[in-house]
Design a protein around this motif. Structure first.
Motif, PDB file in Angstrom:
ATOM      1  N   GLN A 199      72.083  21.505   0.068  1.00  0.00           N
ATOM      2  CA  GLN A 199      71.344  21.355   1.325  1.00  0.00           C
ATOM      3  C   GLN A 199      71.097  22.714   1.954  1.00  0.00           C
ATOM      4  N   ARG A 200      69.898  22.998   2.243  1.00  0.00           N
ATOM      5  CA  ARG A 200      69.614  24.247   2.953  1.00  0.00           C
ATOM      6  C   ARG A 200      69.322  23.942   4.400  1.00  0.00           C
ATOM      7  N   LEU A 201      70.215  24.324   5.265  1.00  0.00           N
ATOM      8  CA  LEU A 201      69.992  24.083   6.685  1.00  0.00           C
ATOM      9  C   LEU A 201      69.608  25.380   7.363  1.00  0.00           C
ATOM     10  N   SER A 202      69.041  25.249   8.526  1.00  0.00           N
ATOM     11  CA  SER A 202      68.731  26.448   9.302  1.00  0.00           C
ATOM     12  C   SER A 202      70.049  27.042   9.770  1.00  0.00           C
ATOM     13  N   PRO A 203      70.131  28.345   9.791  1.00  0.00           N
ATOM     14  CA  PRO A 203      71.372  29.019  10.186  1.00  0.00           C
ATOM     15  C   PRO A 203      71.985  28.480  11.479  1.00  0.00           C
ATOM     16  N   PRO A 204      71.231  28.265  12.548  1.00  0.00           N
ATOM     17  CA  PRO A 204      71.898  27.801  13.767  1.00  0.00           C
ATOM     18  C   PRO A 204      72.586  26.454  13.552  1.00  0.00           C
ATOM     19  N   LEU A 205      71.935  25.581  12.821  1.00  0.00           N
ATOM     20  CA  LEU A 205      72.498  24.273  12.560  1.00  0.00           C
ATOM     21  C   LEU A 205      73.787  24.411  11.736  1.00  0.00           C
ATOM     22  N   ARG A 206      73.681  25.195  10.661  1.00  0.00           N
ATOM     23  CA  ARG A 206      74.853  25.404   9.813  1.00  0.00           C
ATOM     24  C   ARG A 206      75.991  26.008  10.604  1.00  0.00           C
ATOM     25  N   MET A 207      75.667  26.988  11.421  1.00  0.00           N
ATOM     26  CA  MET A 207      76.729  27.641  12.170  1.00  0.00           C
ATOM     27  C   MET A 207      77.408  26.642  13.102  1.00  0.00           C
ATOM     28  N   ALA A 208      76.612  25.763  13.694  1.00  0.00           N
ATOM     29  CA  ALA A 208      77.208  24.755  14.563  1.00  0.00           C
ATOM     30  C   ALA A 208      78.136  23.851  13.750  1.00  0.00           C
ATOM     31  N   GLN A 209      77.677  23.455  12.590  1.00  0.00           N
ATOM     32  CA  GLN A 209      78.504  22.625  11.724  1.00  0.00           C
ATOM     33  C   GLN A 209      79.810  23.322  11.390  1.00  0.00           C
ATOM     34  N   ILE A 210      79.678  24.575  11.013  1.00  0.00           N
ATOM     35  CA  ILE A 210      80.863  25.335  10.617  1.00  0.00           C
ATOM     36  C   ILE A 210      81.826  25.462  11.794  1.00  0.00           C
ATOM     37  N   LEU A 211      81.279  25.732  12.970  1.00  0.00           N
ATOM     38  CA  LEU A 211      82.151  25.867  14.130  1.00  0.00           C
ATOM     39  C   LEU A 211      82.834  24.541  14.460  1.00  0.00           C
ATOM     40  N   ASP A 212      82.073  23.467  14.357  1.00  0.00           N
ATOM     41  CA  ASP A 212      82.698  22.154  14.588  1.00  0.00           C
ATOM     42  C   ASP A 212      83.869  21.956  13.628  1.00  0.00           C
ATOM     43  N   ALA A 213      83.585  22.231  12.376  1.00  0.00           N
ATOM     44  CA  ALA A 213      84.629  22.068  11.358  1.00  0.00           C
ATOM     45  C   ALA A 213      85.813  22.987  11.642  1.00  0.00           C
ATOM     46  N   ALA A 214      85.506  24.209  11.984  1.00  0.00           N
ATOM     47  CA  ALA A 214      86.564  25.186  12.216  1.00  0.00           C
ATOM     48  C   ALA A 214      87.439  24.751  13.388  1.00  0.00           C
ATOM     49  N   LEU A 215      86.805  24.258  14.427  1.00  0.00           N
ATOM     50  CA  LEU A 215      87.571  23.815  15.582  1.00  0.00           C
ATOM     51  C   LEU A 215      88.578  22.746  15.165  1.00  0.00           C
TER      52      LEU A 215
END
Lengths: 225, 225, 225, 225
Positions: free
Chosen positions: C25-41
Motif C-alpha cells: 500500500q502506498r499512502l501519502s506521507p501525512p497519512l502514513r505518519m499519522a498511522q505510525i504515530l497512532d501505532a507508536a502511541l
DNA sequence: CATGAATGAGCTTTCATTCAT
DNA sequence: CATGAATGAAAGCTCATTCAT
C-alpha cells in the motif's frame, strides 16, 4: 614486537565444527586484541573496510561478535588500532637511516635503505596494511595523515639527508637522482602499486627479487661518482 | 569517445540555485547513462564502492533512485560500466605507442610516452578511476584483469618494444633502464601512489610538473647512448 | 485536527495473514505518519519507550520496519513527534479559559475548566500520552519541559487569573482554595495518577464520572461566597 | 527496617579518590544486597527499568556485573526485590492509621495521616520508588498490584474508617470531603505527579511545605463540623 | 563470593532493490 | 522513463546472562 597469534594452540577439532562447544577460551586482553587485529587485517584486506563484517573478523579470531566488542568499541576503532599497530612496525628504518659519521656509499644506501624496504614489502602484513590505507584511508583520513607524518615523512627526509651528505662527501655523483632524492625510491612505488592491484606475488611478471636487482643496478649506474 | 556530460544543455535557472529541483527531464538514454556514470565515478571515488549509496549517485546525477534503476540493473553493473568506459578512455596512449618506423630517441620517448601519461594523470577522471580499480578491484577482480589486459599490458609491451628497437638502433645506450624497460615508468608509479593516498594535488610536496621534469632528467641521463 | 487513521479501509483478509501478499500500500506521507504515530502511541504506552520495538510499531501500523524509517529517522524522533502532536491537542482549554468580561461563577468554572479536563481524561489518547510523558520523559527531558511550558503552565495561570477575578467580583468566597488556586485541580491529579498506575477504567474503585461529581461538589462547597 | 547502606564502614582511602578501585570486599550477603538494591533504585529511577544496565547498577554498588548475579538471578528479580523492600517501608503509615479509640479530630487526622505522608514524600527513596512503580509497573503488573493491595488499599480504607468514625462522633462535619473520603488525599496526588514529572524539588513552583500548609488549610475549612 | 571475558539473542538502523503510481 | 514509498535482508551494536578463573 607486538603480541601475536603465531604460537597459540590450534583449535581443537570440536571447536572447528558448528555446534561444537565454543570452549569459551578466556585469553588475556592483549592476546585477544592481537588475534582480533590479525583477523581484521586479513578480512579488511580481502573485502575492504566497508564490506567486512564484524562476524567475519570474530569468526576468524575465534570468538563471537560480542567478544570483539568487549575489546573494541566499533569497527572503526579496529581499523584505527590496525593502522596504529603498523605505525611502529617499520622501526628498523629511521634508526638505520640515521647513519653514523662514516662514508655514505651506494652500498651503504642499499644496505640501510633499499634492502630493508624490500624486506618489509616481502611481508604479507605490510602489503595488507598498505592496501588498507590506500583503499579505505579516505574514510579515516586523519589516521592516514598521522601515519604519513610518523612513518613516511621521517623516512623520506632521512633518505634525503643521507644523499646530501654523500654528495658533499663526493661518494655519490651529482645527477638527476641526487637532485631529486625521492626518485631513488620510485621503483619501490612500482612494486607497491603492483601489490595493491594484485596482491603479493600472484603471477607478477617480475619477481620482487628481480625488481630489487634492477633497482639496485639503476642506482649504481645513476649514482656513480 | 563515449557519450559524456560535457556538452549538455545548461541547467535551467531553478536547477542552478541551491535547493532547485533537478531536471526530471527525460533525456536520451545514452546521455542519462553518461550522467549517471559521471556521478557514480565521483561518489565511488569519494566513499569507495561499498560505502556509496545509490541515492548519492542518483542525487548527483539529478534524478531519483528509481531513475538510476531504469538504466542499470544493479550497483555492480554501474561499477562495471564505469570500468568499461575507462577501457577505451586513455586514447592518447596506444596510438602513441604504435610508433612509426622512425628513429627512437629520448625526445620521442618523452613526447610519445611520458608526456601523454602525465597529461592523463593531470585529469581528475584518471585519478578517480585508478583509485577505484585499486581500492575496490578485489571485489570485481575479473574486471580489473580485463582492464589490465586491455590497457596496461599493451601499453607496457609497446614501451618495451620501443626501447628494444631504440637500443638496436643505437639511439639509446645500454644500461639498467634498457635492460628493465618497465623501470622507465617508475616515477609515474610514485605519482599515482601519492594521488591514491591524498587525492589530486592537495598539498603534494612535489608538483606533478616538477616530478615530470625530474623524471625526464633522469631518463636523459640514464638513457644517453 | 491531525490526520488520523479512523476511516481507513480495513486490511483485506489476506493481508492479515502471514505470507499474505503485503499489498505494498502506498499512502501519502501525512497519512502514513499519522498511522505510525497512532501505532507508536499504543506500543509505547503498552511497553514503555525502551522496551518497544520498531517492529511492533511497524506491524501495528501495517507496514514493514524499513517503511517506518522512510518517515522517521529514529525511534526517538517518533517519540518526539508523538509529544509534539499532543502539544496542540488540548487547544480548547486555554482559549476557553480566557473567558469574556462576564461573571465568573462556580458553574462557569466547572463548565469551562473542570469539565473539559475530565472530557480530555476520558480519551484513551490523553491517558496514553500522559503515561508516556511521565514514564519516559526523563530520557527526552527537553520535550517534557516544552510540553509543560506550552500546555500546562498556560492552563494553570489561566485558571489562577479566573479565580482571582472571581474573588474580586465577589462571586467566589475567600478561602483555602482561592488562596491556592492550584488546589482546585487536585482531584484531577488523583485521576491521572490512578490512570498512570492502572490504565483507563480497569476496575477503578471510583468511576471517572463519580470522581467528577465529587470534585464538583467539593468545589461548590469550598468556593461558595 | 531493612538492611541498609547507611551505617557501613567508611570507604578506605583509595576508594574515596576518583578512580580508586571500589571495595572488592566480601560483605555479608544482606549488606551487599542492600547496596545493590540502593544502587538499582537510583539507576532504575534515572533511566527506567529497560534502559538500565546491570553494569550501571554494579558500578554504583561498587562491584562487578558478575557480583550482582551472585545475589540476584536476573534484572527482573532485582526489580521485584526493590518493590518488595518498599512494601514494608512506609512503616509510619499503617500504625498511624490504626488509630486508638479516641476522638478523631482534624488535628489528629493531620498528625496521623497527612503529615506522615508528606514526610514520606520528602524522602528521595519514596519518590524514586513511586516513579518506578508508575513508569515500569506495566511490565511487572502483578507486583504493582501486590504493592497496591499491601500498601495503598489498607491505607485508603484506614483513612476512610477514620473519617467515618469522626463523622459519627460529630467531630467532623458532613460534606463533600466526608462523603468521598479519598478526596482528602487529592493534593498529595498533585505533589506526587509533580515529582513524577520533574524529580524532587527541582524548581517546583510550590514547595512541599507550602503545599502541605495549603492542604491542611483546606482540610480545616472543609471538614469543620 | 567476585571478576570480567565471552556468548548470543535481539534491537536499531541502513540500503539495494522493487513496483504502484 | 521517472518517482519515491515500501520491502527485507543484512550489519553494527548492546546487554542480560554465563562461567572459567
Amino acid at each position: 614486537m607486538t603480541a601475536s597469534t603465531a604460537n597459540l594452540p590450534p583449535p581443537t577439532f570440536a571447536e572447528g565444527l558448528p555446534g561444537g562447544r565454543p570452549s569459551r577460551q578466556r585469553l588475556s586482553p592483549p592476546l585477544r586484541m592481537a588475534q582480533i587485529l590479525d583477523a581484521a587485517l586479513a578480512v579488511f584486506h580481502e573485502k575492504g573496510f566497508a564490506a567486512s563484517r564484524i562476524d567475519d573478523i570474530a569468526l576468524r579470531a575465534g570468538l563471537s561478535k560480542g567478544g570483539v566488542y568487549a575489546h573494541f568499541d566499533s569497527k572503526e576503532e579496529i581499523f584505527e588500532a590496525l593502522i596504529d599497530r603498523s605505525l611502529t612496525m617499520p622501526a628498523g628504518l629511521d634508526e638505520a637511516a640515521l647513519a653514523p659519521g662514516q662514508m655514505v656509499t651506494v652500498d651503504l644506501l642499499v644496505e640501510r635503505v633499499i634492502d630493508p624496504v624490500y624486506r618489509l614489502l616481502a611481508r604479507p602484513e605490510t602489503a595488507m596494511t598498505l592496501r588498507l590505507v590506500v583503499a579505505d584511508g579516505r574514510q579515516v583520513q586523519a589516521l592516514v595523515e598521522r601515519w604519513q607524518r610518523a612513518v613516511l615523512d621521517p623516512f623520506a627526509s632521512a633518505v634525503e639527508r643521507l644523499v646530501r651528505r654523500a654528495v658533499r662527501q663526493g661518494s655519490l655523483g651529482k645527477g638527476a637522482l641526487t637532485a631529486s632524492p625521492w626518485l631513488l625510491m620510485a621503483p619501490i612505488a612500482q612494486v607497491v602499486l603492483w601489490q595493491l592491484m594484485h596482491g603479493q606475488g600472484e603471477g607478477a611478471p617480475v619477481t620482487l627479487e628481480q625488481q630489487r636487482r634492477s633497482h639496485i643496478a639503476l642506482l649504481r649506474e645513476a649514482l656513480a661518482p
